[in-house]
Motif scaffolding. Sequence first.
Motif, PDB file in Angstrom:
ATOM      1  N   PHE A 249       0.946  -1.018   0.173  1.00 19.59           N
ATOM      2  CA  PHE A 249       0.046   0.005  -0.111  1.00 19.59           C
ATOM      3  C   PHE A 249       0.778   1.332  -0.127  1.00 19.59           C
ATOM      4  N   VAL A 250       1.895   1.403   0.967  1.00 24.58           N
ATOM      5  CA  VAL A 250       2.487   2.569   1.123  1.00 24.58           C
ATOM      6  C   VAL A 250       3.480   2.774  -0.152  1.00 24.58           C
ATOM      7  N   THR A 251       4.146   1.668  -0.653  1.00 18.64           N
ATOM      8  CA  THR A 251       4.932   1.789  -1.899  1.00 18.64           C
ATOM      9  C   THR A 251       4.190   2.222  -2.948  1.00 18.64           C
ATOM     10  N   GLY A 252       2.989   1.540  -3.188  1.00 17.71           N
ATOM     11  CA  GLY A 252       2.087   1.960  -4.499  1.00 17.71           C
ATOM     12  C   GLY A 252       1.538   3.555  -4.211  1.00 17.71           C
ATOM     13  N   VAL A 253       1.128   3.895  -3.079  1.00 19.21           N
ATOM     14  CA  VAL A 253       0.791   5.421  -2.862  1.00 19.21           C
ATOM     15  C   VAL A 253       2.048   6.368  -3.186  1.00 19.21           C
ATOM     16  N   GLY A 254       3.326   5.982  -2.854  1.00 23.64           N
ATOM     17  CA  GLY A 254       4.372   6.773  -3.266  1.00 23.64           C
ATOM     18  C   GLY A 254       4.602   6.823  -4.575  1.00 23.64           C
ATOM     19  N   ARG A 255       4.328   5.598  -5.282  1.00 21.92           N
ATOM     20  CA  ARG A 255       4.641   5.860  -6.778  1.00 21.92           C
ATOM     21  C   ARG A 255       3.580   6.493  -7.522  1.00 21.92           C
ATOM     22  N   GLY A 295       0.834  18.365  -3.796  1.00 24.55           N
ATOM     23  CA  GLY A 295       1.696  19.416  -2.769  1.00 24.55           C
ATOM     24  C   GLY A 295       2.765  18.373  -1.901  1.00 24.55           C
ATOM     25  N   VAL A 296       2.604  17.287  -2.095  1.00 21.68           N
ATOM     26  CA  VAL A 296       3.634  16.444  -1.384  1.00 21.68           C
ATOM     27  C   VAL A 296       5.228  16.900  -1.519  1.00 21.68           C
ATOM     28  N   ALA A 297       6.171  17.046  -0.720  1.00 19.48           N
ATOM     29  CA  ALA A 297       7.240  17.857  -0.739  1.00 19.48           C
ATOM     30  C   ALA A 297       8.403  16.700  -1.360  1.00 19.48           C
ATOM     31  N   ASP A 298       8.405  15.652  -0.422  1.00 20.75           N
ATOM     32  CA  ASP A 298       9.708  14.775  -0.584  1.00 20.75           C
ATOM     33  C   ASP A 298       9.286  13.659  -1.655  1.00 20.75           C
ATOM     34  N   PRO A 299      10.209  13.187  -2.162  1.00 24.85           N
ATOM     35  CA  PRO A 299      10.181  11.814  -3.352  1.00 24.85           C
ATOM     36  C   PRO A 299       9.534  10.796  -2.449  1.00 24.85           C
ATOM     37  N   VAL A 300       8.558  10.331  -3.475  1.00 29.71           N
ATOM     38  CA  VAL A 300       7.678   8.838  -3.066  1.00 29.71           C
ATOM     39  C   VAL A 300       6.978   9.276  -1.797  1.00 29.71           C
ATOM     40  N   GLY A 301       6.589  10.400  -1.176  1.00 30.94           N
ATOM     41  CA  GLY A 301       5.934  10.522  -0.186  1.00 30.94           C
ATOM     42  C   GLY A 301       6.592  10.148   1.215  1.00 30.94           C
ATOM     43  N   ARG A 302       8.051  10.182   1.297  1.00 31.70           N
ATOM     44  CA  ARG A 302       8.598   9.748   2.321  1.00 31.70           C
ATOM     45  C   ARG A 302       8.473  10.827   3.496  1.00 31.70           C
ATOM     46  N   ASP A 330       8.759   7.926  17.362  1.00 28.83           N
ATOM     47  CA  ASP A 330       7.547   6.929  17.629  1.00 28.83           C
ATOM     48  C   ASP A 330       6.405   7.099  16.627  1.00 28.83           C
ATOM     49  N   ILE A 331       6.390   8.410  16.100  1.00 28.32           N
ATOM     50  CA  ILE A 331       5.201   8.744  15.340  1.00 28.32           C
ATOM     51  C   ILE A 331       5.168   8.256  13.959  1.00 28.32           C
ATOM     52  N   TYR A 332       6.358   8.113  13.450  1.00 31.89           N
ATOM     53  CA  TYR A 332       6.165   7.899  12.002  1.00 31.89           C
ATOM     54  C   TYR A 332       7.152   6.808  11.498  1.00 31.89           C
ATOM     55  N   THR A 333       7.092   5.954  10.588  1.00 35.26           N
ATOM     56  CA  THR A 333       8.193   5.365  10.014  1.00 35.26           C
ATOM     57  C   THR A 333       7.877   5.213   8.235  1.00 35.26           C
ATOM     58  N   ASN A 334       9.359   5.120   7.900  1.00 38.13           N
ATOM     59  CA  ASN A 334       9.316   5.154   6.305  1.00 38.13           C
ATOM     60  C   ASN A 334       9.758   3.725   5.786  1.00 38.13           C
ATOM     61  N   ARG A 335       9.813   2.600   7.004  1.00 39.70           N
ATOM     62  CA  ARG A 335      10.293   1.381   6.500  1.00 39.70           C
ATOM     63  C   ARG A 335       9.326   0.609   5.592  1.00 39.70           C
ATOM     64  N   PHE A 336       7.853   1.119   5.604  1.00 41.27           N
ATOM     65  CA  PHE A 336       7.153   0.215   4.568  1.00 41.27           C
ATOM     66  C   PHE A 336       7.214   0.855   3.229  1.00 41.27           C
ATOM     67  N   ASN A 337       7.691   2.201   3.076  1.00 35.75           N
ATOM     68  CA  ASN A 337       7.920   2.737   1.680  1.00 35.75           C
ATOM     69  C   ASN A 337       9.124   2.087   1.062  1.00 35.75           C
ATOM     70  N   THR A 338       9.019   1.215   0.044  1.00 41.56           N
ATOM     71  CA  THR A 338      10.191   0.495  -0.593  1.00 41.56           C
ATOM     72  C   THR A 338      10.698   1.178  -1.742  1.00 41.56           C
ATOM     73  N   ASN A 339      10.177   2.176  -2.034  1.00 41.34           N
ATOM     74  CA  ASN A 339      10.534   2.995  -3.143  1.00 41.34           C
ATOM     75  C   ASN A 339      11.869   3.525  -3.158  1.00 41.34           C
ATOM     76  N   ARG A 340      12.621   3.322  -4.463  1.00 39.38           N
ATOM     77  CA  ARG A 340      13.857   3.971  -4.559  1.00 39.38           C
ATOM     78  C   ARG A 340      13.771   5.621  -4.771  1.00 39.38           C
ATOM     79  N   LEU A 341      14.954   6.154  -4.172  1.00 37.99           N
ATOM     80  CA  LEU A 341      14.849   7.492  -4.023  1.00 37.99           C
ATOM     81  C   LEU A 341      15.549   8.262  -5.359  1.00 37.99           C
ATOM     82  N   ASP A 342      15.830   7.431  -6.129  1.00 38.98           N
ATOM     83  CA  ASP A 342      16.793   8.025  -7.440  1.00 38.98           C
ATOM     84  C   ASP A 342      15.857   8.161  -8.510  1.00 38.98           C
TER      85      ASP A 342
END
Length: 356
Positions: A249-255, A295-302, A330-342
Amino acid sequence: MRPRHFRRRELLALTGLTTLAAATTAAGCGRASGREGVPADTIRYQGWAGTVTPAELAEDLGYLDGLSLKWVGNTTSGPQDIQAAAAGDTDFGGAFNGAVVKMAAAKAPVKAVISYYGVDKERFSGFYVRENSPIRTARDLIGRKVAMNTLGAHAEAMLDTYLKREGLSIEEADQVERIALPPVNTEQSLRKGHIDVAVLGDILRDKALEHGGLRALTDDHRLLGTFSAGTYVMADRYLEQHPRQARAFVTGVGRALDWSRRTPRDEVVDRMVRIVRRRDRSEDTAPLRYWRSYGVADPVGRIAPDELSLWVRWLERRGDIKADRVYIPDIYTNRFNTNRLDKAPVPTPARDRSGS
């Protein structure tokens, strides 16, 4: 004694924390696992009328890796949406990061997993007055009525930031009355003189400006530059029990977020119109023609930690949460976002928050 409207804000904040605490208790009692009869690869969610969310776009693009979304109704607000996720009524919800921080302060067992909306030069909310209004500066707002969609959320945070930036003391800022109004009624209330300032964004802003006779005092982008303002959250229990689905889910939303950036706007809008028509919920597609950006600032929604810590400080200043009540990691995690940043470059977010 503080002005009456400020006491009302404190009551709203207390009510919000009480509701979040109730959601926490419900989730702790097992409601976060209330997925009986729901297939593991089905993600339940609430939508917004006439809007295509990043999650809905991701599904339509085929980016959810076999997952399917199940719409259970439309939400009334960001805080309500993330409360539903905490309680287990849905599998994810999205809200302004200040509401996410407040939920963390209430010890709700949820985590922010990806940014889903923000502010940039295309997507922002502004503070508008009538063209002939005597209001020219932040100090002119003392004793005036400012209308916004929800108290204690994004718009009020921007107002507080503006007043502080312009040198108003806490006591002076408290004299600016904040009014909650449905967004569809705000422009009309401003033009009739029932309020002095209207917070308008997206289609409501653009249509109001097309009608003429308004001018802006300031806006989100002028105040803080480009930044992600809201995140999707998932219950801790869901993340523990369904890590594969959470990653998909998270990776797909980032894409999908990155697809919306690099694709011509007309093509994005056309796709959104097709999505809304196919789901057949008797929605007006006209507002989609005003879509410009998520309006999301960082790549792939990180998620960047300062996009949360900014609102921790704001809530502490308001007295909505106690100091040291939340620990940002403790509030957030990026570990479910497996998108590459390049990937293709995106706008660099403004990180100077010193004046907020």
